[in-house]
Design a protein around this motif. Structure first.
Motif, short mmCIF file in Angstrom:
data_model
loop_
_atom_site.label_atom_id
_atom_site.label_comp_id
_atom_site.label_asym_id
_atom_site.label_seq_id
_atom_site.Cartn_x
_atom_site.Cartn_y
_atom_site.Cartn_z
N SER A 190 47.82 30.37 28.84
CA SER A 190 46.91 29.27 28.46
C SER A 190 45.62 29.24 29.26
O SER A 190 44.81 28.32 29.08
N ARG A 191 45.40 30.26 30.09
CA ARG A 191 44.14 30.35 30.86
C ARG A 191 43.53 31.74 30.76
O ARG A 191 42.71 32.12 31.60
N LEU A 192 43.89 32.47 29.73
CA LEU A 192 43.44 33.86 29.64
C LEU A 192 41.93 33.99 29.57
O LEU A 192 41.35 34.95 30.09
N ASP A 193 41.27 32.99 28.96
CA ASP A 193 39.81 33.07 28.82
C ASP A 193 39.09 33.05 30.17
O ASP A 193 37.93 33.45 30.26
N GLU A 194 39.78 32.64 31.24
CA GLU A 194 39.19 32.65 32.57
C GLU A 194 39.20 34.03 33.21
O GLU A 194 38.56 34.25 34.25
N PHE A 195 39.94 34.95 32.60
CA PHE A 195 40.17 36.26 33.23
C PHE A 195 39.73 37.41 32.32
O PHE A 195 40.20 38.54 32.49
N VAL A 196 38.82 37.14 31.40
CA VAL A 196 38.42 38.16 30.43
C VAL A 196 37.89 39.43 31.09
O VAL A 196 38.34 40.53 30.75
N PRO A 197 36.94 39.37 32.03
CA PRO A 197 36.43 40.63 32.61
C PRO A 197 37.53 41.48 33.26
O PRO A 197 37.57 42.69 33.07
N ARG A 198 38.42 40.84 34.02
CA ARG A 198 39.50 41.59 34.67
C ARG A 198 40.45 42.17 33.63
O ARG A 198 40.91 43.32 33.77
N ALA A 199 40.75 41.39 32.60
CA ALA A 199 41.65 41.88 31.55
C ALA A 199 41.03 43.05 30.80
O ALA A 199 41.72 44.02 30.46
N VAL A 200 39.73 42.97 30.55
CA VAL A 200 39.05 44.07 29.86
C VAL A 200 39.19 45.37 30.65
O VAL A 200 39.52 46.42 30.10
N ASP A 201 38.95 45.30 31.95
CA ASP A 201 39.05 46.50 32.78
C ASP A 201 40.46 47.09 32.74
O ASP A 201 40.64 48.32 32.67
N LYS A 202 41.48 46.22 32.79
CA LYS A 202 42.85 46.71 32.74
C LYS A 202 43.17 47.35 31.39
O LYS A 202 43.85 48.39 31.33
N PRO A 239 57.28 48.04 27.49
CA PRO A 239 56.08 47.20 27.37
C PRO A 239 55.32 47.12 28.70
O PRO A 239 55.85 47.44 29.76
N VAL A 240 54.07 46.67 28.58
CA VAL A 240 53.22 46.46 29.75
C VAL A 240 52.96 44.97 29.89
O VAL A 240 52.58 44.31 28.92
N PHE A 241 53.17 44.44 31.08
CA PHE A 241 52.96 43.01 31.33
C PHE A 241 51.80 42.86 32.33
O PHE A 241 51.92 43.28 33.48
N LEU A 242 50.70 42.26 31.89
CA LEU A 242 49.53 42.09 32.76
C LEU A 242 49.59 40.80 33.57
O LEU A 242 48.88 40.65 34.56
N ASP A 243 50.38 39.82 33.11
CA ASP A 243 50.69 38.62 33.91
C ASP A 243 49.50 37.73 34.24
O ASP A 243 49.52 37.03 35.27
N PHE A 244 48.49 37.68 33.38
CA PHE A 244 47.46 36.66 33.56
C PHE A 244 48.08 35.30 33.20
O PHE A 244 49.02 35.23 32.41
N PRO A 245 47.57 34.22 33.76
CA PRO A 245 48.19 32.90 33.53
C PRO A 245 48.15 32.49 32.04
O PRO A 245 47.09 32.49 31.43
#
Length: 230
Positions: A89-101, A81-87
């Motif tokens: 319950s706060r994923l909506d704060e990191f949408v742009p970074r998550a999209v790029d990953k 598996p791949v673990f991106l490790d965004f916080p």
């Protein structure tokens, strides 16, 4: 990348992938697909009634990651598996970074089929994962030249209002049950595998399947064309 075709499963937390599509993951693995499950958060949003921090958070996240590896092993998943490790319950704060990953993962694995929770889920991390999936598919196709054949949405907690595809998981339901028990006997002791599988039985009943089923909504590529870049 050579080898078997990759199916990319996006999930916000360790357990949602099995609740929503554990039977389908087992079926795909048995059919020879390489399933890559991407956990977007660290899974450490709540532990025994409080939000852990520091070393305690890292320890709890590590426990949940090990459970995820065991659950995927039960389902026959071969790829790590791949673990991106965004916080959590706060994923909506990191949408742009998550999209790029996620775009980079799509390109790295050559994935043409993606799975993500549906947009009407209760948990904000689940809804954010849907948004990330849609935007990543858009960017992969229209900015990076990687055609996405399907983006399938799956249901975790609230049932979807409508769906396009039904997968008969009757032959794999015991594997799904065992994978659910990995979480239910570990960090997620509030989970009740029998109650969760009741939705699969219900879906089967209403789609003329004698057993268990998981349902999906195939997001039309013309819908994806409307998604703006991030």
């Amino acid at each position: 990348m050579g080898g078997a075709e990759v199916r990319l499963v996006l999930t916000p937390h360790m357990d949602a992938e099995v609740i929503g599509m554990g039977g389908t993951i087992a079926l795909l693995s048995r059919a020879g697909f390489d399933v890559v499950v991407v956990y977007l958060t660290d899974g450490a949003g709540a532990f025994e009634g409080h939000v852990p921090e520091g070393e305690e958070r890292a320890r709890y996240s590590g426990i949940r990651k090990e459970e995820a590896r065991r659950a995927l092993g039960v389902l026959g998943v071969r790829r790590p598996p791949v673990f991106l490790d965004f916080p959590d319950s706060r994923l909506d704060e990191f949408v742009p970074r998550a999209v790029d990953k996620v775009v980079e993962l799509i390109l790295e694995y050559g994935a043409k089929v993606i799975y993500a929770p549906h947009p009407d889920e209760y948990h904000p991390d689940h809804r954010a994962t849907n948004k990330i999936a849609r935007l990543a598919a858009w960017k992969a196709m229209y900015l990076r030249g990687r055609w996405i054949e399907h983006l399938y949405e799956y249901e975790v907690w609230p049932p979807m209002r409508s769906f396009t595809d039904v997968v008969n998981i009757t032959d794999y339901v015991e594997l799904k049950r065992r994978a659910l028990e990995v979480y239910a006997k570990g960090s997620m002791r509030h989970l009740r595998p029998d109650a969760l599988l009741a939705l699969n039985m219900y879906r089967a009943f209403w789609t003329d399947i004698h057993g268990y089923a998981e349902v999906f909504n195939d997001v039309n590529r013309w819908v994806l064309r409307k998604e703006p870049p991030v």
